[in-house]
Design a protein around this motif. Structure first.
Motif, PDB file in Angstrom:
ATOM      1  N   ARG A  60      -7.039  -9.497  -2.725  1.00  0.00           N
ATOM      2  CA  ARG A  60      -7.188 -10.657  -1.842  1.00  0.00           C
ATOM      3  C   ARG A  60      -7.284 -11.935  -2.662  1.00  0.00           C
ATOM      4  O   ARG A  60      -6.618 -12.921  -2.362  1.00  0.00           O
ATOM      5  CB  ARG A  60      -8.429 -10.484  -0.982  1.00  0.00           C
ATOM      6  CG  ARG A  60      -8.660 -11.611   0.022  1.00  0.00           C
ATOM      7  CD  ARG A  60     -10.035 -11.470   0.623  1.00  0.00           C
ATOM      8  NE  ARG A  60     -10.310 -11.366   2.000  1.00  0.00           N
ATOM      9  CZ  ARG A  60      -9.540 -11.466   3.062  1.00  0.00           C
ATOM     10  NH1 ARG A  60      -8.287 -11.644   2.929  1.00  0.00           N
ATOM     11  NH2 ARG A  60      -9.985 -11.386   4.282  1.00  0.00           N
ATOM     12  N   PRO A  99      -5.128 -11.500   9.665  1.00  0.00           N
ATOM     13  CA  PRO A  99      -5.026 -10.230  10.386  1.00  0.00           C
ATOM     14  C   PRO A  99      -3.640 -10.092  11.006  1.00  0.00           C
ATOM     15  O   PRO A  99      -3.017 -11.081  11.378  1.00  0.00           O
ATOM     16  CB  PRO A  99      -6.115 -10.346  11.469  1.00  0.00           C
ATOM     17  CG  PRO A  99      -6.425 -11.790  11.572  1.00  0.00           C
ATOM     18  CD  PRO A  99      -6.074 -12.423  10.258  1.00  0.00           C
ATOM     19  N   VAL A 103      -4.176 -14.514   3.531  1.00  0.00           N
ATOM     20  CA  VAL A 103      -4.409 -13.196   4.116  1.00  0.00           C
ATOM     21  C   VAL A 103      -4.870 -13.412   5.544  1.00  0.00           C
ATOM     22  O   VAL A 103      -5.852 -14.097   5.788  1.00  0.00           O
ATOM     23  CB  VAL A 103      -5.474 -12.412   3.312  1.00  0.00           C
ATOM     24  CG1 VAL A 103      -5.755 -11.070   3.960  1.00  0.00           C
ATOM     25  CG2 VAL A 103      -5.023 -12.240   1.871  1.00  0.00           C
ATOM     26  N   ASP A 111       0.808  -1.214   0.000  1.00  0.00           N
ATOM     27  CA  ASP A 111       0.000   0.000   0.000  1.00  0.00           C
ATOM     28  C   ASP A 111       0.843   1.266   0.000  1.00  0.00           C
ATOM     29  O   ASP A 111       0.509   2.260   0.630  1.00  0.00           O
ATOM     30  CB  ASP A 111      -0.999   0.002   1.159  1.00  0.00           C
ATOM     31  CG  ASP A 111      -0.334  -0.114   2.516  1.00  0.00           C
ATOM     32  OD1 ASP A 111       0.896  -0.259   2.568  1.00  0.00           O
ATOM     33  OD2 ASP A 111      -1.047  -0.059   3.525  1.00  0.00           O
ATOM     34  N   SER A 121      -7.148  -5.931   1.677  1.00  0.00           N
ATOM     35  CA  SER A 121      -8.553  -5.611   1.938  1.00  0.00           C
ATOM     36  C   SER A 121      -9.323  -5.368   0.637  1.00  0.00           C
ATOM     37  O   SER A 121     -10.556  -5.406   0.634  1.00  0.00           O
ATOM     38  CB  SER A 121      -8.662  -4.390   2.850  1.00  0.00           C
ATOM     39  OG  SER A 121      -8.026  -3.269   2.249  1.00  0.00           O
ATOM     40  N   ASP A 122      -8.618  -5.133  -0.454  1.00  0.00           N
ATOM     41  CA  ASP A 122      -9.251  -4.982  -1.762  1.00  0.00           C
ATOM     42  C   ASP A 122      -9.623  -6.382  -2.271  1.00  0.00           C
ATOM     43  O   ASP A 122      -8.764  -7.265  -2.330  1.00  0.00           O
ATOM     44  CB  ASP A 122      -8.278  -4.306  -2.734  1.00  0.00           C
ATOM     45  CG  ASP A 122      -8.825  -4.226  -4.138  1.00  0.00           C
ATOM     46  OD1 ASP A 122      -9.936  -3.693  -4.318  1.00  0.00           O
ATOM     47  OD2 ASP A 122      -8.144  -4.719  -5.063  1.00  0.00           O
ATOM     48  N   PRO A 123     -10.890  -6.624  -2.622  1.00  0.00           N
ATOM     49  CA  PRO A 123     -11.308  -7.969  -3.018  1.00  0.00           C
ATOM     50  C   PRO A 123     -10.483  -8.576  -4.163  1.00  0.00           C
ATOM     51  O   PRO A 123     -10.131  -9.757  -4.115  1.00  0.00           O
ATOM     52  CB  PRO A 123     -12.778  -7.784  -3.438  1.00  0.00           C
ATOM     53  CG  PRO A 123     -13.229  -6.570  -2.685  1.00  0.00           C
ATOM     54  CD  PRO A 123     -12.020  -5.681  -2.591  1.00  0.00           C
ATOM     55  N   LYS A 178      -3.642  -3.652  -1.579  1.00  0.00           N
ATOM     56  CA  LYS A 178      -4.020  -3.987  -0.204  1.00  0.00           C
ATOM     57  C   LYS A 178      -4.825  -5.277  -0.185  1.00  0.00           C
ATOM     58  O   LYS A 178      -5.703  -5.472  -1.021  1.00  0.00           O
ATOM     59  CB  LYS A 178      -4.884  -2.876   0.390  1.00  0.00           C
ATOM     60  CG  LYS A 178      -4.176  -1.564   0.567  1.00  0.00           C
ATOM     61  CD  LYS A 178      -5.120  -0.577   1.210  1.00  0.00           C
ATOM     62  CE  LYS A 178      -4.441   0.762   1.391  1.00  0.00           C
ATOM     63  NZ  LYS A 178      -5.304   1.724   2.053  1.00  0.00           N
TER      64      LYS A 178
END
Length: 109
Positions: free
Chosen positions: A89, A101, A99, A58, A84-86, A82
């Protein structure tokens, strides 16, 4: 900068070599766990005739253009990668990655 036998610049090889050198430096830092860490970085080479940008994670690169007598123009050179971007991912998972946390760890130096 790396050059081939004819004297032409080898941009891709130069970027890869710099990335490997940086990665090797990070591995030597005992306070950074490179096995479970994510990646982020951006390199931009600006020449009179071209701009070359490489990024991972990012980090962002942008070119600010200041035309005489006009407002500044911002030109994005990269996009965030990122998890978090589908789409990102899915790319990670499809390539065998995972992925998870992040668990923050505090290191006292």
């Amino acid at each position: 900068m790396k050059y081939d036998e004819a004297g032409h610049p080898q941009y891709e090889k130069t970027f890869v070599d710099i990335s490997h050198a940086l990665n090797n430096m990070l591995k030597k830092n005992i306070y950074i766990d490179t096995k479970l860490s994510g990646s982020t970085g951006v390199m931009t080479l600006v020449r009179p005739d071209k701009v070359i940008c490489a990024n991972v994670g990012d980090s962002r690169s942008a070119l600010f253009k200041f035309p005489q007598g006009a407002e500044a123009e911002i030109i994005p050179l990269s996009i965030d990668q990122k998890p978090s971007d589908p789409a990102e991912r899915q790319r990670i998972i499809a390539s065998g990655g995972r992925v998870m946390p992040c668990r923050s760890t505090l290191y006292l130096i």
